[in-house]
Design a protein around this motif. Structure first.
Motif, PDB file in Angstrom:
ATOM      1  N   ILE A 442       0.857  -1.197   0.000  1.00  0.00           N
ATOM      2  CA  ILE A 442       0.000   0.000   0.000  1.00  0.00           C
ATOM      3  C   ILE A 442       0.879   1.228   0.000  1.00  0.00           C
ATOM      4  O   ILE A 442       1.955   1.243   0.613  1.00  0.00           O
ATOM      5  N   SER A 443       0.468   2.245  -0.709  1.00  0.00           N
ATOM      6  CA  SER A 443       1.229   3.493  -0.789  1.00  0.00           C
ATOM      7  C   SER A 443       0.276   4.633  -1.103  1.00  0.00           C
ATOM      8  O   SER A 443      -0.875   4.417  -1.509  1.00  0.00           O
ATOM      9  N   VAL A 444       0.786   5.853  -0.919  1.00  0.00           N
ATOM     10  CA  VAL A 444       0.013   7.058  -1.230  1.00  0.00           C
ATOM     11  C   VAL A 444       0.463   7.570  -2.582  1.00  0.00           C
ATOM     12  O   VAL A 444       1.672   7.685  -2.833  1.00  0.00           O
ATOM     13  N   PRO A 445      -0.461   7.845  -3.500  1.00  0.00           N
ATOM     14  CA  PRO A 445      -0.072   8.355  -4.819  1.00  0.00           C
ATOM     15  C   PRO A 445       0.772   9.626  -4.692  1.00  0.00           C
ATOM     16  O   PRO A 445       0.629  10.393  -3.740  1.00  0.00           O
ATOM     17  N   LYS A 446       1.622   9.830  -5.656  1.00  0.00           N
ATOM     18  CA  LYS A 446       2.494  10.986  -5.663  1.00  0.00           C
ATOM     19  C   LYS A 446       1.672  12.267  -5.634  1.00  0.00           C
ATOM     20  O   LYS A 446       0.710  12.440  -6.387  1.00  0.00           O
ATOM     21  N   GLY A 447       2.066  13.171  -4.727  1.00  0.00           N
ATOM     22  CA  GLY A 447       1.370  14.448  -4.616  1.00  0.00           C
ATOM     23  C   GLY A 447       0.096  14.395  -3.788  1.00  0.00           C
ATOM     24  O   GLY A 447      -0.592  15.412  -3.661  1.00  0.00           O
ATOM     25  N   ARG A 448      -0.234  13.217  -3.210  1.00  0.00           N
ATOM     26  CA  ARG A 448      -1.474  13.079  -2.447  1.00  0.00           C
ATOM     27  C   ARG A 448      -1.208  12.824  -0.971  1.00  0.00           C
ATOM     28  O   ARG A 448      -2.127  12.519  -0.226  1.00  0.00           O
ATOM     29  N   ALA A 449       0.080  12.943  -0.541  1.00  0.00           N
ATOM     30  CA  ALA A 449       0.381  12.705   0.871  1.00  0.00           C
ATOM     31  C   ALA A 449      -0.168  13.808   1.760  1.00  0.00           C
ATOM     32  O   ALA A 449      -0.451  13.580   2.936  1.00  0.00           O
ATOM     33  N   VAL A 450      -0.304  15.010   1.218  1.00  0.00           N
ATOM     34  CA  VAL A 450      -0.888  16.138   1.951  1.00  0.00           C
ATOM     35  C   VAL A 450      -2.031  16.685   1.115  1.00  0.00           C
ATOM     36  O   VAL A 450      -1.828  17.091  -0.035  1.00  0.00           O
ATOM     37  N   VAL A 451      -3.217  16.676   1.670  1.00  0.00           N
ATOM     38  CA  VAL A 451      -4.411  17.161   0.970  1.00  0.00           C
ATOM     39  C   VAL A 451      -4.864  18.433   1.666  1.00  0.00           C
ATOM     40  O   VAL A 451      -5.098  18.435   2.887  1.00  0.00           O
ATOM     41  N   THR A 452      -4.957  19.517   0.913  1.00  0.00           N
ATOM     42  CA  THR A 452      -5.376  20.812   1.450  1.00  0.00           C
ATOM     43  C   THR A 452      -6.677  21.226   0.777  1.00  0.00           C
ATOM     44  O   THR A 452      -6.750  21.303  -0.461  1.00  0.00           O
ATOM     45  N   VAL A 453      -7.697  21.471   1.577  1.00  0.00           N
ATOM     46  CA  VAL A 453      -9.006  21.885   1.053  1.00  0.00           C
ATOM     47  C   VAL A 453      -9.545  22.991   1.941  1.00  0.00           C
ATOM     48  O   VAL A 453      -9.109  23.191   3.071  1.00  0.00           O
ATOM     49  N   CYS A 463      -5.351   5.975  -1.008  1.00  0.00           N
ATOM     50  CA  CYS A 463      -4.210   5.078  -0.882  1.00  0.00           C
ATOM     51  C   CYS A 463      -4.330   3.997  -1.968  1.00  0.00           C
ATOM     52  O   CYS A 463      -5.437   3.502  -2.221  1.00  0.00           O
ATOM     53  N   GLU A 464      -3.219   3.660  -2.599  1.00  0.00           N
ATOM     54  CA  GLU A 464      -3.224   2.656  -3.666  1.00  0.00           C
ATOM     55  C   GLU A 464      -2.737   1.314  -3.116  1.00  0.00           C
ATOM     56  O   GLU A 464      -1.730   1.250  -2.407  1.00  0.00           O
ATOM     57  N   PRO A 495     -13.602  -0.141  -0.570  1.00  0.00           N
ATOM     58  CA  PRO A 495     -13.135  -1.172  -1.513  1.00  0.00           C
ATOM     59  C   PRO A 495     -12.084  -0.659  -2.480  1.00  0.00           C
ATOM     60  O   PRO A 495     -11.261  -1.438  -2.977  1.00  0.00           O
ATOM     61  N   ASP A 496     -12.094   0.659  -2.781  1.00  0.00           N
ATOM     62  CA  ASP A 496     -11.159   1.188  -3.778  1.00  0.00           C
ATOM     63  C   ASP A 496     -10.025   1.995  -3.155  1.00  0.00           C
ATOM     64  O   ASP A 496      -9.243   2.626  -3.873  1.00  0.00           O
ATOM     65  N   GLY A 497      -9.950   2.048  -1.816  1.00  0.00           N
ATOM     66  CA  GLY A 497      -8.861   2.769  -1.164  1.00  0.00           C
ATOM     67  C   GLY A 497      -9.068   4.253  -1.045  1.00  0.00           C
ATOM     68  O   GLY A 497      -8.163   4.969  -0.599  1.00  0.00           O
ATOM     69  N   LYS A 498     -10.256   4.777  -1.368  1.00  0.00           N
ATOM     70  CA  LYS A 498     -10.522   6.210  -1.321  1.00  0.00           C
ATOM     71  C   LYS A 498     -11.510   6.521  -0.182  1.00  0.00           C
ATOM     72  O   LYS A 498     -12.591   5.940  -0.125  1.00  0.00           O
ATOM     73  N   LEU A 499     -11.099   7.414   0.703  1.00  0.00           N
ATOM     74  CA  LEU A 499     -11.969   7.886   1.777  1.00  0.00           C
ATOM     75  C   LEU A 499     -12.549   9.223   1.353  1.00  0.00           C
ATOM     76  O   LEU A 499     -11.819  10.216   1.226  1.00  0.00           O
ATOM     77  N   ARG A 500     -13.844   9.260   1.142  1.00  0.00           N
ATOM     78  CA  ARG A 500     -14.509  10.469   0.650  1.00  0.00           C
ATOM     79  C   ARG A 500     -15.198  11.190   1.814  1.00  0.00           C
ATOM     80  O   ARG A 500     -15.990  10.597   2.544  1.00  0.00           O
ATOM     81  N   LEU A 501     -14.871  12.477   1.955  1.00  0.00           N
ATOM     82  CA  LEU A 501     -15.410  13.304   3.034  1.00  0.00           C
ATOM     83  C   LEU A 501     -16.239  14.420   2.422  1.00  0.00           C
ATOM     84  O   LEU A 501     -15.783  15.119   1.500  1.00  0.00           O
ATOM     85  N   THR A 509      -9.040  18.358  10.442  1.00  0.00           N
ATOM     86  CA  THR A 509      -7.612  18.470  10.161  1.00  0.00           C
ATOM     87  C   THR A 509      -6.838  17.441  10.979  1.00  0.00           C
ATOM     88  O   THR A 509      -7.099  17.255  12.159  1.00  0.00           O
ATOM     89  N   GLY A 510      -5.882  16.748  10.350  1.00  0.00           N
ATOM     90  CA  GLY A 510      -5.080  15.778  11.086  1.00  0.00           C
ATOM     91  C   GLY A 510      -4.523  14.701  10.179  1.00  0.00           C
ATOM     92  O   GLY A 510      -4.516  14.808   8.946  1.00  0.00           O
ATOM     93  N   THR A 511      -4.030  13.620  10.817  1.00  0.00           N
ATOM     94  CA  THR A 511      -3.389  12.511  10.116  1.00  0.00           C
ATOM     95  C   THR A 511      -4.341  11.332  10.052  1.00  0.00           C
ATOM     96  O   THR A 511      -4.941  10.953  11.065  1.00  0.00           O
ATOM     97  N   TYR A 512      -4.465  10.746   8.861  1.00  0.00           N
ATOM     98  CA  TYR A 512      -5.343   9.595   8.639  1.00  0.00           C
ATOM     99  C   TYR A 512      -4.492   8.401   8.207  1.00  0.00           C
ATOM    100  O   TYR A 512      -3.545   8.546   7.420  1.00  0.00           O
ATOM    101  N   ARG A 513      -4.835   7.226   8.740  1.00  0.00           N
ATOM    102  CA  ARG A 513      -4.107   6.007   8.418  1.00  0.00           C
ATOM    103  C   ARG A 513      -4.938   5.142   7.480  1.00  0.00           C
ATOM    104  O   ARG A 513      -6.142   4.938   7.710  1.00  0.00           O
ATOM    105  N   CYS A 514      -4.311   4.609   6.443  1.00  0.00           N
ATOM    106  CA  CYS A 514      -4.930   3.599   5.593  1.00  0.00           C
ATOM    107  C   CYS A 514      -4.139   2.308   5.745  1.00  0.00           C
ATOM    108  O   CYS A 514      -2.897   2.331   5.773  1.00  0.00           O
ATOM    109  N   GLN A 515      -4.825   1.169   5.862  1.00  0.00           N
ATOM    110  CA  GLN A 515      -4.148  -0.112   6.017  1.00  0.00           C
ATOM    111  C   GLN A 515      -4.952  -1.202   5.329  1.00  0.00           C
ATOM    112  O   GLN A 515      -6.167  -1.087   5.156  1.00  0.00           O
ATOM    113  N   THR A 516      -4.236  -2.262   4.938  1.00  0.00           N
ATOM    114  CA  THR A 516      -4.902  -3.370   4.246  1.00  0.00           C
ATOM    115  C   THR A 516      -5.637  -4.242   5.250  1.00  0.00           C
ATOM    116  O   THR A 516      -5.196  -4.427   6.387  1.00  0.00           O
TER     117      THR A 516
END
Length: 955
Positions: A442-453, A463-464, A495-501, A509-516
């Motif tokens: 599992i990994s985070v796509p390039k440029g998606r480690a920090v999401v600013t909205v 997460c891929e 199922p697809d590794g995407k957490l939609r908010l 605001t904070g750190t989110y963990r993705c795991q298999t």
């Protein structure tokens, strides 16, 4: 003419001297509702007793200047001094239909910014008496050696009440006790909920078969009546017994109609049946009628425990439970477990491999599993083993183990779960085993480690997962202990590794963990990664709004500060004056002032006075600081602690009022020149306005003038506006009410004339024989008895009221009428009660003055008494009293031997200090002394010219 006189008095030039009257808040709690009793055990413990369902009314009487603000709060009991978050900001706390749960300690907190807040408390004790519950229990022992049977019956009576209830047991109409009947025993058991008394009938006798009544009483406290419950004991009395028409575990298919019968097999009196469901209520559409429960077309969600309970208050309730199971299956999952012994995480030839299959089913143990390989049933062998209930996996899980994996074992494996013979669709899951089957990464796509909205916008954290098969991804929060996701769950599967908010907020605001996940994939150590979410939001600034006062010609600095925001910086600041854009102020280096914007005015003038607006932006949004700059004076602060502000003049039906105030922050602006006074009678449109010149006013200096010739009983609105060289300042207003004297528990030297129907807060005693009557010469009964009672009140005015007792029929010798004052909170050692009395008639009885002390319960003591005919004149009495705590005075009129015995009272005064040594002229106007506070008094040399001017105006 009246208003002219009033204003002329007010316009007299004054000579002022001030010591400063700002004073910290002081508070006192008094009751204004119908309390059962107020116990004054000591200074720190006050108990207000009230009946459940009545109206609670507490008043917090405050003193202090400026006028304190009052907040009411409550705690559950005296052990805790923490305020609840909910508060009532009002001097009067009123609770309609008070409940027992609202009892506890109530706090009155008064604060005015001077010194520390004043906090007083009172404990509210809510009284109640519920309906009693009577249950019957018995013991039966068979002692065959002695050839006799013993039966003992216990009648248990339980009730919830406050105060504790008193129990009375009756057999028929006869009261039972230990001493009168050796066959009964009455006692209080240990460890019972509520209050309980048990009636024990030892070795039942024929006379014990009878009706028993349990009567409970709180001794009529707060007027709560007694309550009772009756049970008839017979030789057939028995507890309930039940049986079910079905097995205790009932398994059905979805869509079937279910009927369960609960049958009574015993019980006298006839038991009552009731169905319940756990967890939750009965299903929608279910019908419980008597002992029959019907559920049409059941669904899987209807599974659960259904309870049938029978009660008749004899013995323990009978209960039968049906566990209804509606067949269902869901959530088919699989796991691939490499060789555990060799601690491998990959599939390798020559090593063991285990495939597991599980479904969530009802009933779980009835599920059967079947394995297929490449579409054909898998055959058991020494190298292919199928097991059930693997201890390392969830219950009822099927596993297919491949020993010493060969290349020929590669293929597609299918696990099918089913309920044999049931109309429930099978569930299956497919697993492909090959050289390409590898554990996940599992990994985070390039440029998606920090999401600013921006706040309020949607966000997507990704997460891929790579590997075959690809398992679901589980999301959780890292930076907060036991923190929940926006969905409200600690863990969320995607199922697809995407957490939609949706509509993110700043607290996301904070750190989110993705795991298999360890299912639908390899049963190995989870792989994980992290994503940072930054939520940007507009700035928050202070002050939101600020009133800036400064004298003309003086400089002013306006500052708008950034409290929080994301980004936490000021990107731009724009100043406007009265909506018009101002030139940018000098730039302050970011290192010196990164979070504030300033504007300096060199001098306040009439032209520069007005509204200033600073709009601060952080590139996400903007916020505004508002400043109202002026040189106008602050509002006056009315003084509410003036001693005896109302002076009533009974002969003229007028009253005067001493109005006092201080000026708020007089040195903040230019010196005050005068005040603009506006006086208007309520419900009238016209107001008279005049200017009141003043000299230099200092902070805390008490200013005063007297409003005279105010008409009883009208109220007036008074408006006061300060003026400086700048012009009008802030106006303050208040209402002047006419009130009868002594209508407040804070004792003053005012006199009660009984002119209003409220009679100064006096009340008729509910325990006497008859009431006092309020009347005047115009309302007298023309057929009243002659040669008794006063023709008019003490003032001699036909409109003047007084209180009297009417002794004509049906009154009898010795009948008493009591008039009770409000509760006064004593703050001095000695008091004087002065009043006028009229005792004329040949049958005059007695007039008594009693003092009811509330220090420890209610104790009435005689302070003064007079009997017999005293002539057709009003006479005055002065009675010294020294109450030890809060007290009331009581006027008690006692009827004499005949109807010519009317007694009257008028002009009652209760004041601090000792009584005068000689009687005062009842027609003499007495001006009560003030408290000696600094004030502005009219200059004595000007009274002569003013009096001459008034005389000329009257002509």
């Amino acid at each position: 003419m009246e208003v002219t006189c009033l204003l002329l008095l007010a316009l007299i030039p004054v000579h002022c001297r001030g010591q400063g009257v700002y004073a910290p808040a002081q508070a006192q709690i008094v009751h204004a509702g119908q309390a059962c009793v107020v116990k004054e055990d000591n200074i720190s413990e006050r108990v207000y007793t009230i009946r459940e369902g009545d109206t609670l009314m507490l008043q917090c009487l405050v003193t202090g200047h400026p006028r304190p603000q009052v907040r009411w709060t409550k705690t559950a009991g005296s052990a805790s001094d923490k305020f609840q978050e909910t508060s009532v900001f009002n001097e009067t706390l009123r609770i309609e239909r008070i409940a027992r749960t609202q009892g506890g300690r109530y706090y009155c907190k008064a604060e005015n910014g001077v010194g520390v807040p004043a906090i007083k408390s009172i404990r509210v004790d809510v009284q109640y008496l519920d309906e009693p519950v009577l249950t019957v229990h018995q013991t039966v022992s068979d002692v065959r050696g002695n050839f006799y049977q013993e039966k003992t019956v216990f009648l248990r009576c339980t009730v919830n009440s406050n105060p504790p209830a008193r129990f009375i047991w009756k057999r028929g109409s006869d009261t039972l006790s230990h001493s009168q009947d050796n066959g009964v025993d009455i006692y209080e058991p240990l460890y019972t909920q509520g209050e309980t008394k048990v009636l024990k009938l030892k070795n039942l006798r024929p006379q014990d078969y009878a009706s028993y009544t349990c009567q409970v009483s709180v001794r009529n406290v707060c007027g709560i009546p007694d309550k009772a419950i009756t049970f008839r004991l017979t030789n057939t009395t028995a507890p309930p017994a039940l049986k079910l028409s079905v097995n205790e575990t009932l398994v059905v298919n979805p869509g079937e109609n279910v009927t369960v019968q609960c049958l009574l097999t015993g019980g006298d009196p006839l038991p009552q049946l009731q169905w319940s469901h756990g967890p939750g209520p009965l299903p929608l559409g279910a019908l419980a009628q008597g002992g029959t429960l019907s559920i049409p077309s059941v669904h899987a969600r209807d599974s659960g425990y259904y309870n049938c309970t029978a009660t008749n208050n004899v013995g323990n309730p009978a209960k039968k439970t049906v566990n209804l199971l509606v067949r269902s299956m869901k959530n088919a999952t699989f796991q691939i477990t490499p060789d555990v012994i060799k601690e491998s995480e990959n599939i390798q030839l020559g090593q063991d491999l285990k495939l597991s299959c599980h479904v969530d089913a009802v009933p779980q143990e009835k599920v059967t599993y079947q394995w297929f390989k490449n579409g054909k049933p898998a055959r058991m062998s020494k190298r292919l083993i199928v097991t059930r209930n693997d201890p390392e996996l969830p219950a009822v899980t099927s596993s297919l183990e491949l020993i010493d994996l060969h290349f020929s074992d590669y293929g597609t494996y299918l696990c099918v779960a089913s309920f044999p013979g049931a109309p429930v669709p099978d569930l299956s899951v497919e697993v492909n085993i090959s050289s390409e089957t590898v554990p996940p990464t599992i990994s985070v796509p390039k440029g998606r480690a920090v999401v600013t909205v921006r706040e309020g916008s949607p966000a997507e954290l990704q997460c891929e997962v790579r590997g075959k098969p690809r398992p679901p991804v589980l999301w959780s929060r890292v930076d907060k202990e036991a923190a929940l996701l926006p969905s409200g769950l600690p863990l969320e599967e995607t199922p697809d590794g995407k957490l939609r908010l949706e509509r993110v907020s700043r607290d996301m605001t904070g750190t989110y963990r993705c795991q298999t996940a360890r299912y639908n994939g390899f049963n190995v150590r989870p792989r994980e990664a992290q994503v940072q979410l930054h939520v940007q939001f507009p700035p928050e600034v202070e002050p939101g709004s600020q009133d800036v006062r400064q004298a003309l010609g003086r400089p002013v600095l306006l500052r708008c500060s950034l409290l929080r925001g994301s980004p936490q910086r000021i990107a731009s600041a724009v100043w406007r004056f009265k909506g018009q854009l101002l030139p940018p102020p000098p730039v302050v280096p970011a290192a010196d002032a990164p979070d504030q914007a300033e504007l300096r005015l060199d001098a306040v003038t009439r032209d520069s006075s007005g509204s200033y607006e600073c709009s601060v932006s952080n590139d996400v949004g903007s916020a505004t600081c508002l400043f109202q700059v002026s040189a106008k004076a602050y509002s006056p602060e009315f003084y509410f602690d003036t001693p005896n502000p109302t002076r009533s003049h009974k002969l003229s039906k007028n009253y005067s009022y001493v109005l006092q105030w201080t000026q708020r922050e007089p040195d903040a602006v230019d010196p005050l020149l005068n005040y603009r006074l506006s006086v208007r009678q309520l419900n009238q449109h016209n107001a008279v306005v005049k200017a009141i010149p003043v000299r230099r006013v200092e902070k805390g200096q008490l200013l005063e003038y007297i409003l005279t010739d105010l008409r009883v009983p009208h109220s007036y609105e008074v408006r006061l506006t300060p003026y400086t060289t700048f012009g009008a300042g802030d106006m303050a207003s208040r209402i002047i009410h006419y009130t009868e004297p002594i209508n407040s528990p804070n004792l003053s030297d005012n006199t009660c004339h009984f002119e209003e129907e409220k009679i100064c807060g006096y009340t008729q005693d509910l325990t006497d024989n008859f009431d006092w009557t309020r009347q005047n010469a115009l309302t007298q009964n023309p057929k009243r008895s002659p040669n008794t009672g006063p023709p008019m009140d003490i003032s001699g005015s036909p409109e003047g009221y007084y209180m009297f007792i009417e002794t004509s029929r049906p009154r009898e010798l010795g009948d008493r009428a009591r008039l009770v004052s409000p509760l006064y909170n004593a703050s001095a050692k000695f008091y004087c009660v002065s009043f006028f009395y009229h005792m004329y008639g040949k049958h005059i009885g007695s007039l008594n003055l009693l003092v009811r002390s509330r220090n420890k319960g209610a104790l009435d003591t005689h302070a003064w008494s007079l009997s017999g005919n005293k002539g057709n004149v009003w006479q005055q009495a002065h009675v010294p009293i020294n109450p030890s705590g809060p007290f009331q005075i009581i006027f008690e009129g006692v009827r004499g031997s005949g109807y010519l015995g009317d007694i009257a009272i008028d002009d009652v005064t209760v004041k601090k200090g000792e009584c005068p040594r000689k009687q005062m002229d009842p027609n003499k106007v007495v001006v009560m002394p003030g408290r000696g506070r600094a004030s502005c008094q009219p200059h004595p040399q000007l009274w002569g010219p003013v009096a001459a001017l008034l005389l000329a105006l009257q002509r």
